[in-house]
Design an enzyme around this catalytic site. Structure first.
Site, mmCIF file in Angstrom:
data_model
loop_
_atom_site.group_PDB
_atom_site.id
_atom_site.type_symbol
_atom_site.label_atom_id
_atom_site.label_comp_id
_atom_site.label_asym_id
_atom_site.label_seq_id
_atom_site.Cartn_x
_atom_site.Cartn_y
_atom_site.Cartn_z
ATOM 1 N N CYS A 1 5.076 -28.517 5.388
ATOM 2 C CA CYS A 1 5.647 -29.773 4.885
ATOM 3 C C CYS A 1 6.395 -30.498 6.007
ATOM 4 C CB CYS A 1 6.596 -29.499 3.724
ATOM 5 S SG CYS A 1 5.848 -28.595 2.347
ATOM 6 N N CYS B 1 0.842 -1.207 0.000
ATOM 7 C CA CYS B 1 0.000 0.000 0.000
ATOM 8 C C CYS B 1 0.875 1.255 0.000
ATOM 9 C CB CYS B 1 -0.932 0.007 1.214
ATOM 10 S SG CYS B 1 -1.994 -1.449 1.343
#
Length: 492
Positions: free
Chosen positions: A387, A51
């Site tokens: 993972c 932003c």
């Protein structure tokens, strides 16, 4: 102290008042977005880095668009939480275009000229009327402008062009002229379409029968610069063009950058409409080093060259020991077009299989897939936290089905060290990605369940073609019984 605070507040008020970007609240928002003219609203958070990067471009675009009565606004979602939630905002910045209160996603770039160009297109009808009076102004109104020249009685060409413009109004600025004086000024014989652009040759013409297909091919071929710098702002343009993309990796600070790019331009011109050529700033290590590696350019040696076929998910890196000059690139591209170069597929060496889970590598991918077995694969990255959390469960899953290896393979695939071959027909966009292929099928199914052992077992038993609960052999079953009997004997 109070005086200082008052002064700062006054200064902030002046700064806010001088901005051409309106600050909206839940009370002012409805009236702002109800206008007939399109308005652009940014939903942001003050702490958001993207932003902050957008802010100066957004402010500058608002000032430029003010004279066209196109309103630009922003909403602070850390304050207006209910408003942002009602607009379906789930990331920052989110930009939406509103017309009569109806929202559509903003799909332009986040640079000043991109915002201005996109919103000007939104403010115009899909096709603007072009006459001798506004001809010169209109054809330079955007980076790419398409103007159709047709006789007033040629309803077929006009209808085709307008329908095409309705579909691609976000991509190009469209004009239509039946004015004889404007047609004469353009120097064309109707029906014709002229693309006016601010780069390369500046103008391209399409004459004869104007169809949807001819318009699409014409726009695709000529709307992209011959050899431009690629960045996150224009990557989508190239990705959506449907053509292979040839990259020159070279630092923008390299004294020979212009020389290298110019040397390759004739090659780009020869293959225009078949391959798009770009150069990419290899100085921006944090942004582009991974992209070079993804094209299997492993050494940080610049300049470097590679071709990527985005649609087919294939890559063709030029040997980095070779120079990036006209003759080398021309020969390489010629071989690529002729189909004489094999796609580069990065692969680890096939390891000894001494784990409960089969370690799958790219070089063995097609062979393993071709086996008459059910196949469950986890595509992972070693650094991925999810993972790592899944690993003990995945190992247990492999152990559970260790006695049916002739019927089922439970595998893992390090997608950072191996390329998923194009034959797979899918890309891995996040980690872990779990895919299943039933024996005798060519279709991959994505596993979308939770990552518990029970859910994975349930998924396999529901989708496997083979009987994965029956051991591979009688010997395996007898071994199991012997162990059980031995256990009983020990207890005695």
């Amino acid at each position: 102290m109070r005086t200082t605070a008052f002064a700062l507040a006054a200064l902030a008020a002046v700064a806010s008042a001088s901005s051409d970007v309106a600050d909206l609240t839940k009370d002012s928002f409805p009236a702002f977005v109800q206008g007939d003219s399109p308005s652009l609203v940014e939903f942001f958070a003050p702490w958001c880095g993207h932003c902050k990067a957008l802010a100066p471009h957004y402010e500058e675009a608002a000032t430029i668009l003010k004279k066209d009565k196109i309103n630009i606004a922003k909403v602070d979602c850390t304050v207006e939480t209910e408003l942002c939630s009602s607009q379906g905002v789930n990331g920052y910045p989110t930009l939406k275009v509103f017309r009569k209160g109806v929202a559509s996603d903003y799909s332009g770039t986040r640079k000043t000229d991109g915002i201005v160009s996109y919103m000007k297109k939104q403010a115009l009808p899909a096709v603007s009327e072009v006459t001798a009076a506004n001809h010169d102004e209109f054809k330079t109104a955007d980076k790419v402008v398409l103007v159709a020249y047709a006789d007033a009685s040629d309803s077929k060409t006009q209808k085709t062009f307008k329908e095409f413009a309705d579909v691609y109004r976000d991509d190009y600025l469209f004009g239509l002229s039946t004015d004889a004086a404007a047609i004469a000024a353009a120097g064309v014989t109707p029906p014709a379409v002229v693309m006016y652009k601010s780069f390369d040759e500046g103008r391209n013409e399409l004459e004869g029968d104007i169809t949807d297909d001819s318009l699409f091919l014409f726009a695709k071929e000529h709307s992209v610069p011959l050899l431009d710098e690629i960045s996150p702002d224009n990557f989508a343009t190239y990705a959506e063009a449907g053509l292979p993309l040839a990259y020159i990796f070279i630092p923008s600070t390299d004294a020979k950058r212009d020389e290298v790019v110019k040397a390759v331009e004739p090659v780009a011109r020869e293959h225009k409409g078949k391959i798009n050529f770009v150069w990419i700033d290899a100085n921006k290590i944090s942004q582009f080093a991974d992209h070079a590696k993804s094209l299997n350019l492993q050494e940080p040696t610049w300049p470097a060259f590679a071709i990527q076929n985005i649609q087919e998910m294939t890559k063709y890196p030029l040997d980095q020991s070779k120079p990036v000059d006209h003759d080398t690139v021309a020969a390489f591209v010629k071989d690529f077009v002729a189909g004489n170069i094999k796609a580069s597929i990065k692969s680890q060496k096939a390891p000894a299989q001494d784990e409960p889970v089969f370690v799958l590598v790219a070089d063995e991918f097609d062979d393993v897939v071709a086996e008459d077995k059910d196949l469950l694969v986890e595509f992972y990255a070693p650094w991925c936290g999810h993972c790592k959390k899944l690993k003990p469960t995945w190992d247990t899953l492999g152990e559970r089905y260790a006695n049916v290896k002739s019927k089922l393979t439970v595998a893992k695939f390090d997608a950072t060290e191996n390329d998923v071959p194009p034959s797979a027909g899918f890309r891995v966009a996040g980690f872990p990605t779990i895919k299943f292929k039933a024996a005798g099928s060519s279709e991959w199914i994505s596993y979308e369940g939770d990552r518990s052992l029970d859910s994975l077992v349930e998924f396999l038993e529901a989708n496997a073609t083979n009987d994965i609960n029956e051991p591979d052999s009688v010997e395996a079953e007898l071994d199991g019984e012997t162990e059980v009997k031995s256990g009983r004997h020990d207890e005695l």
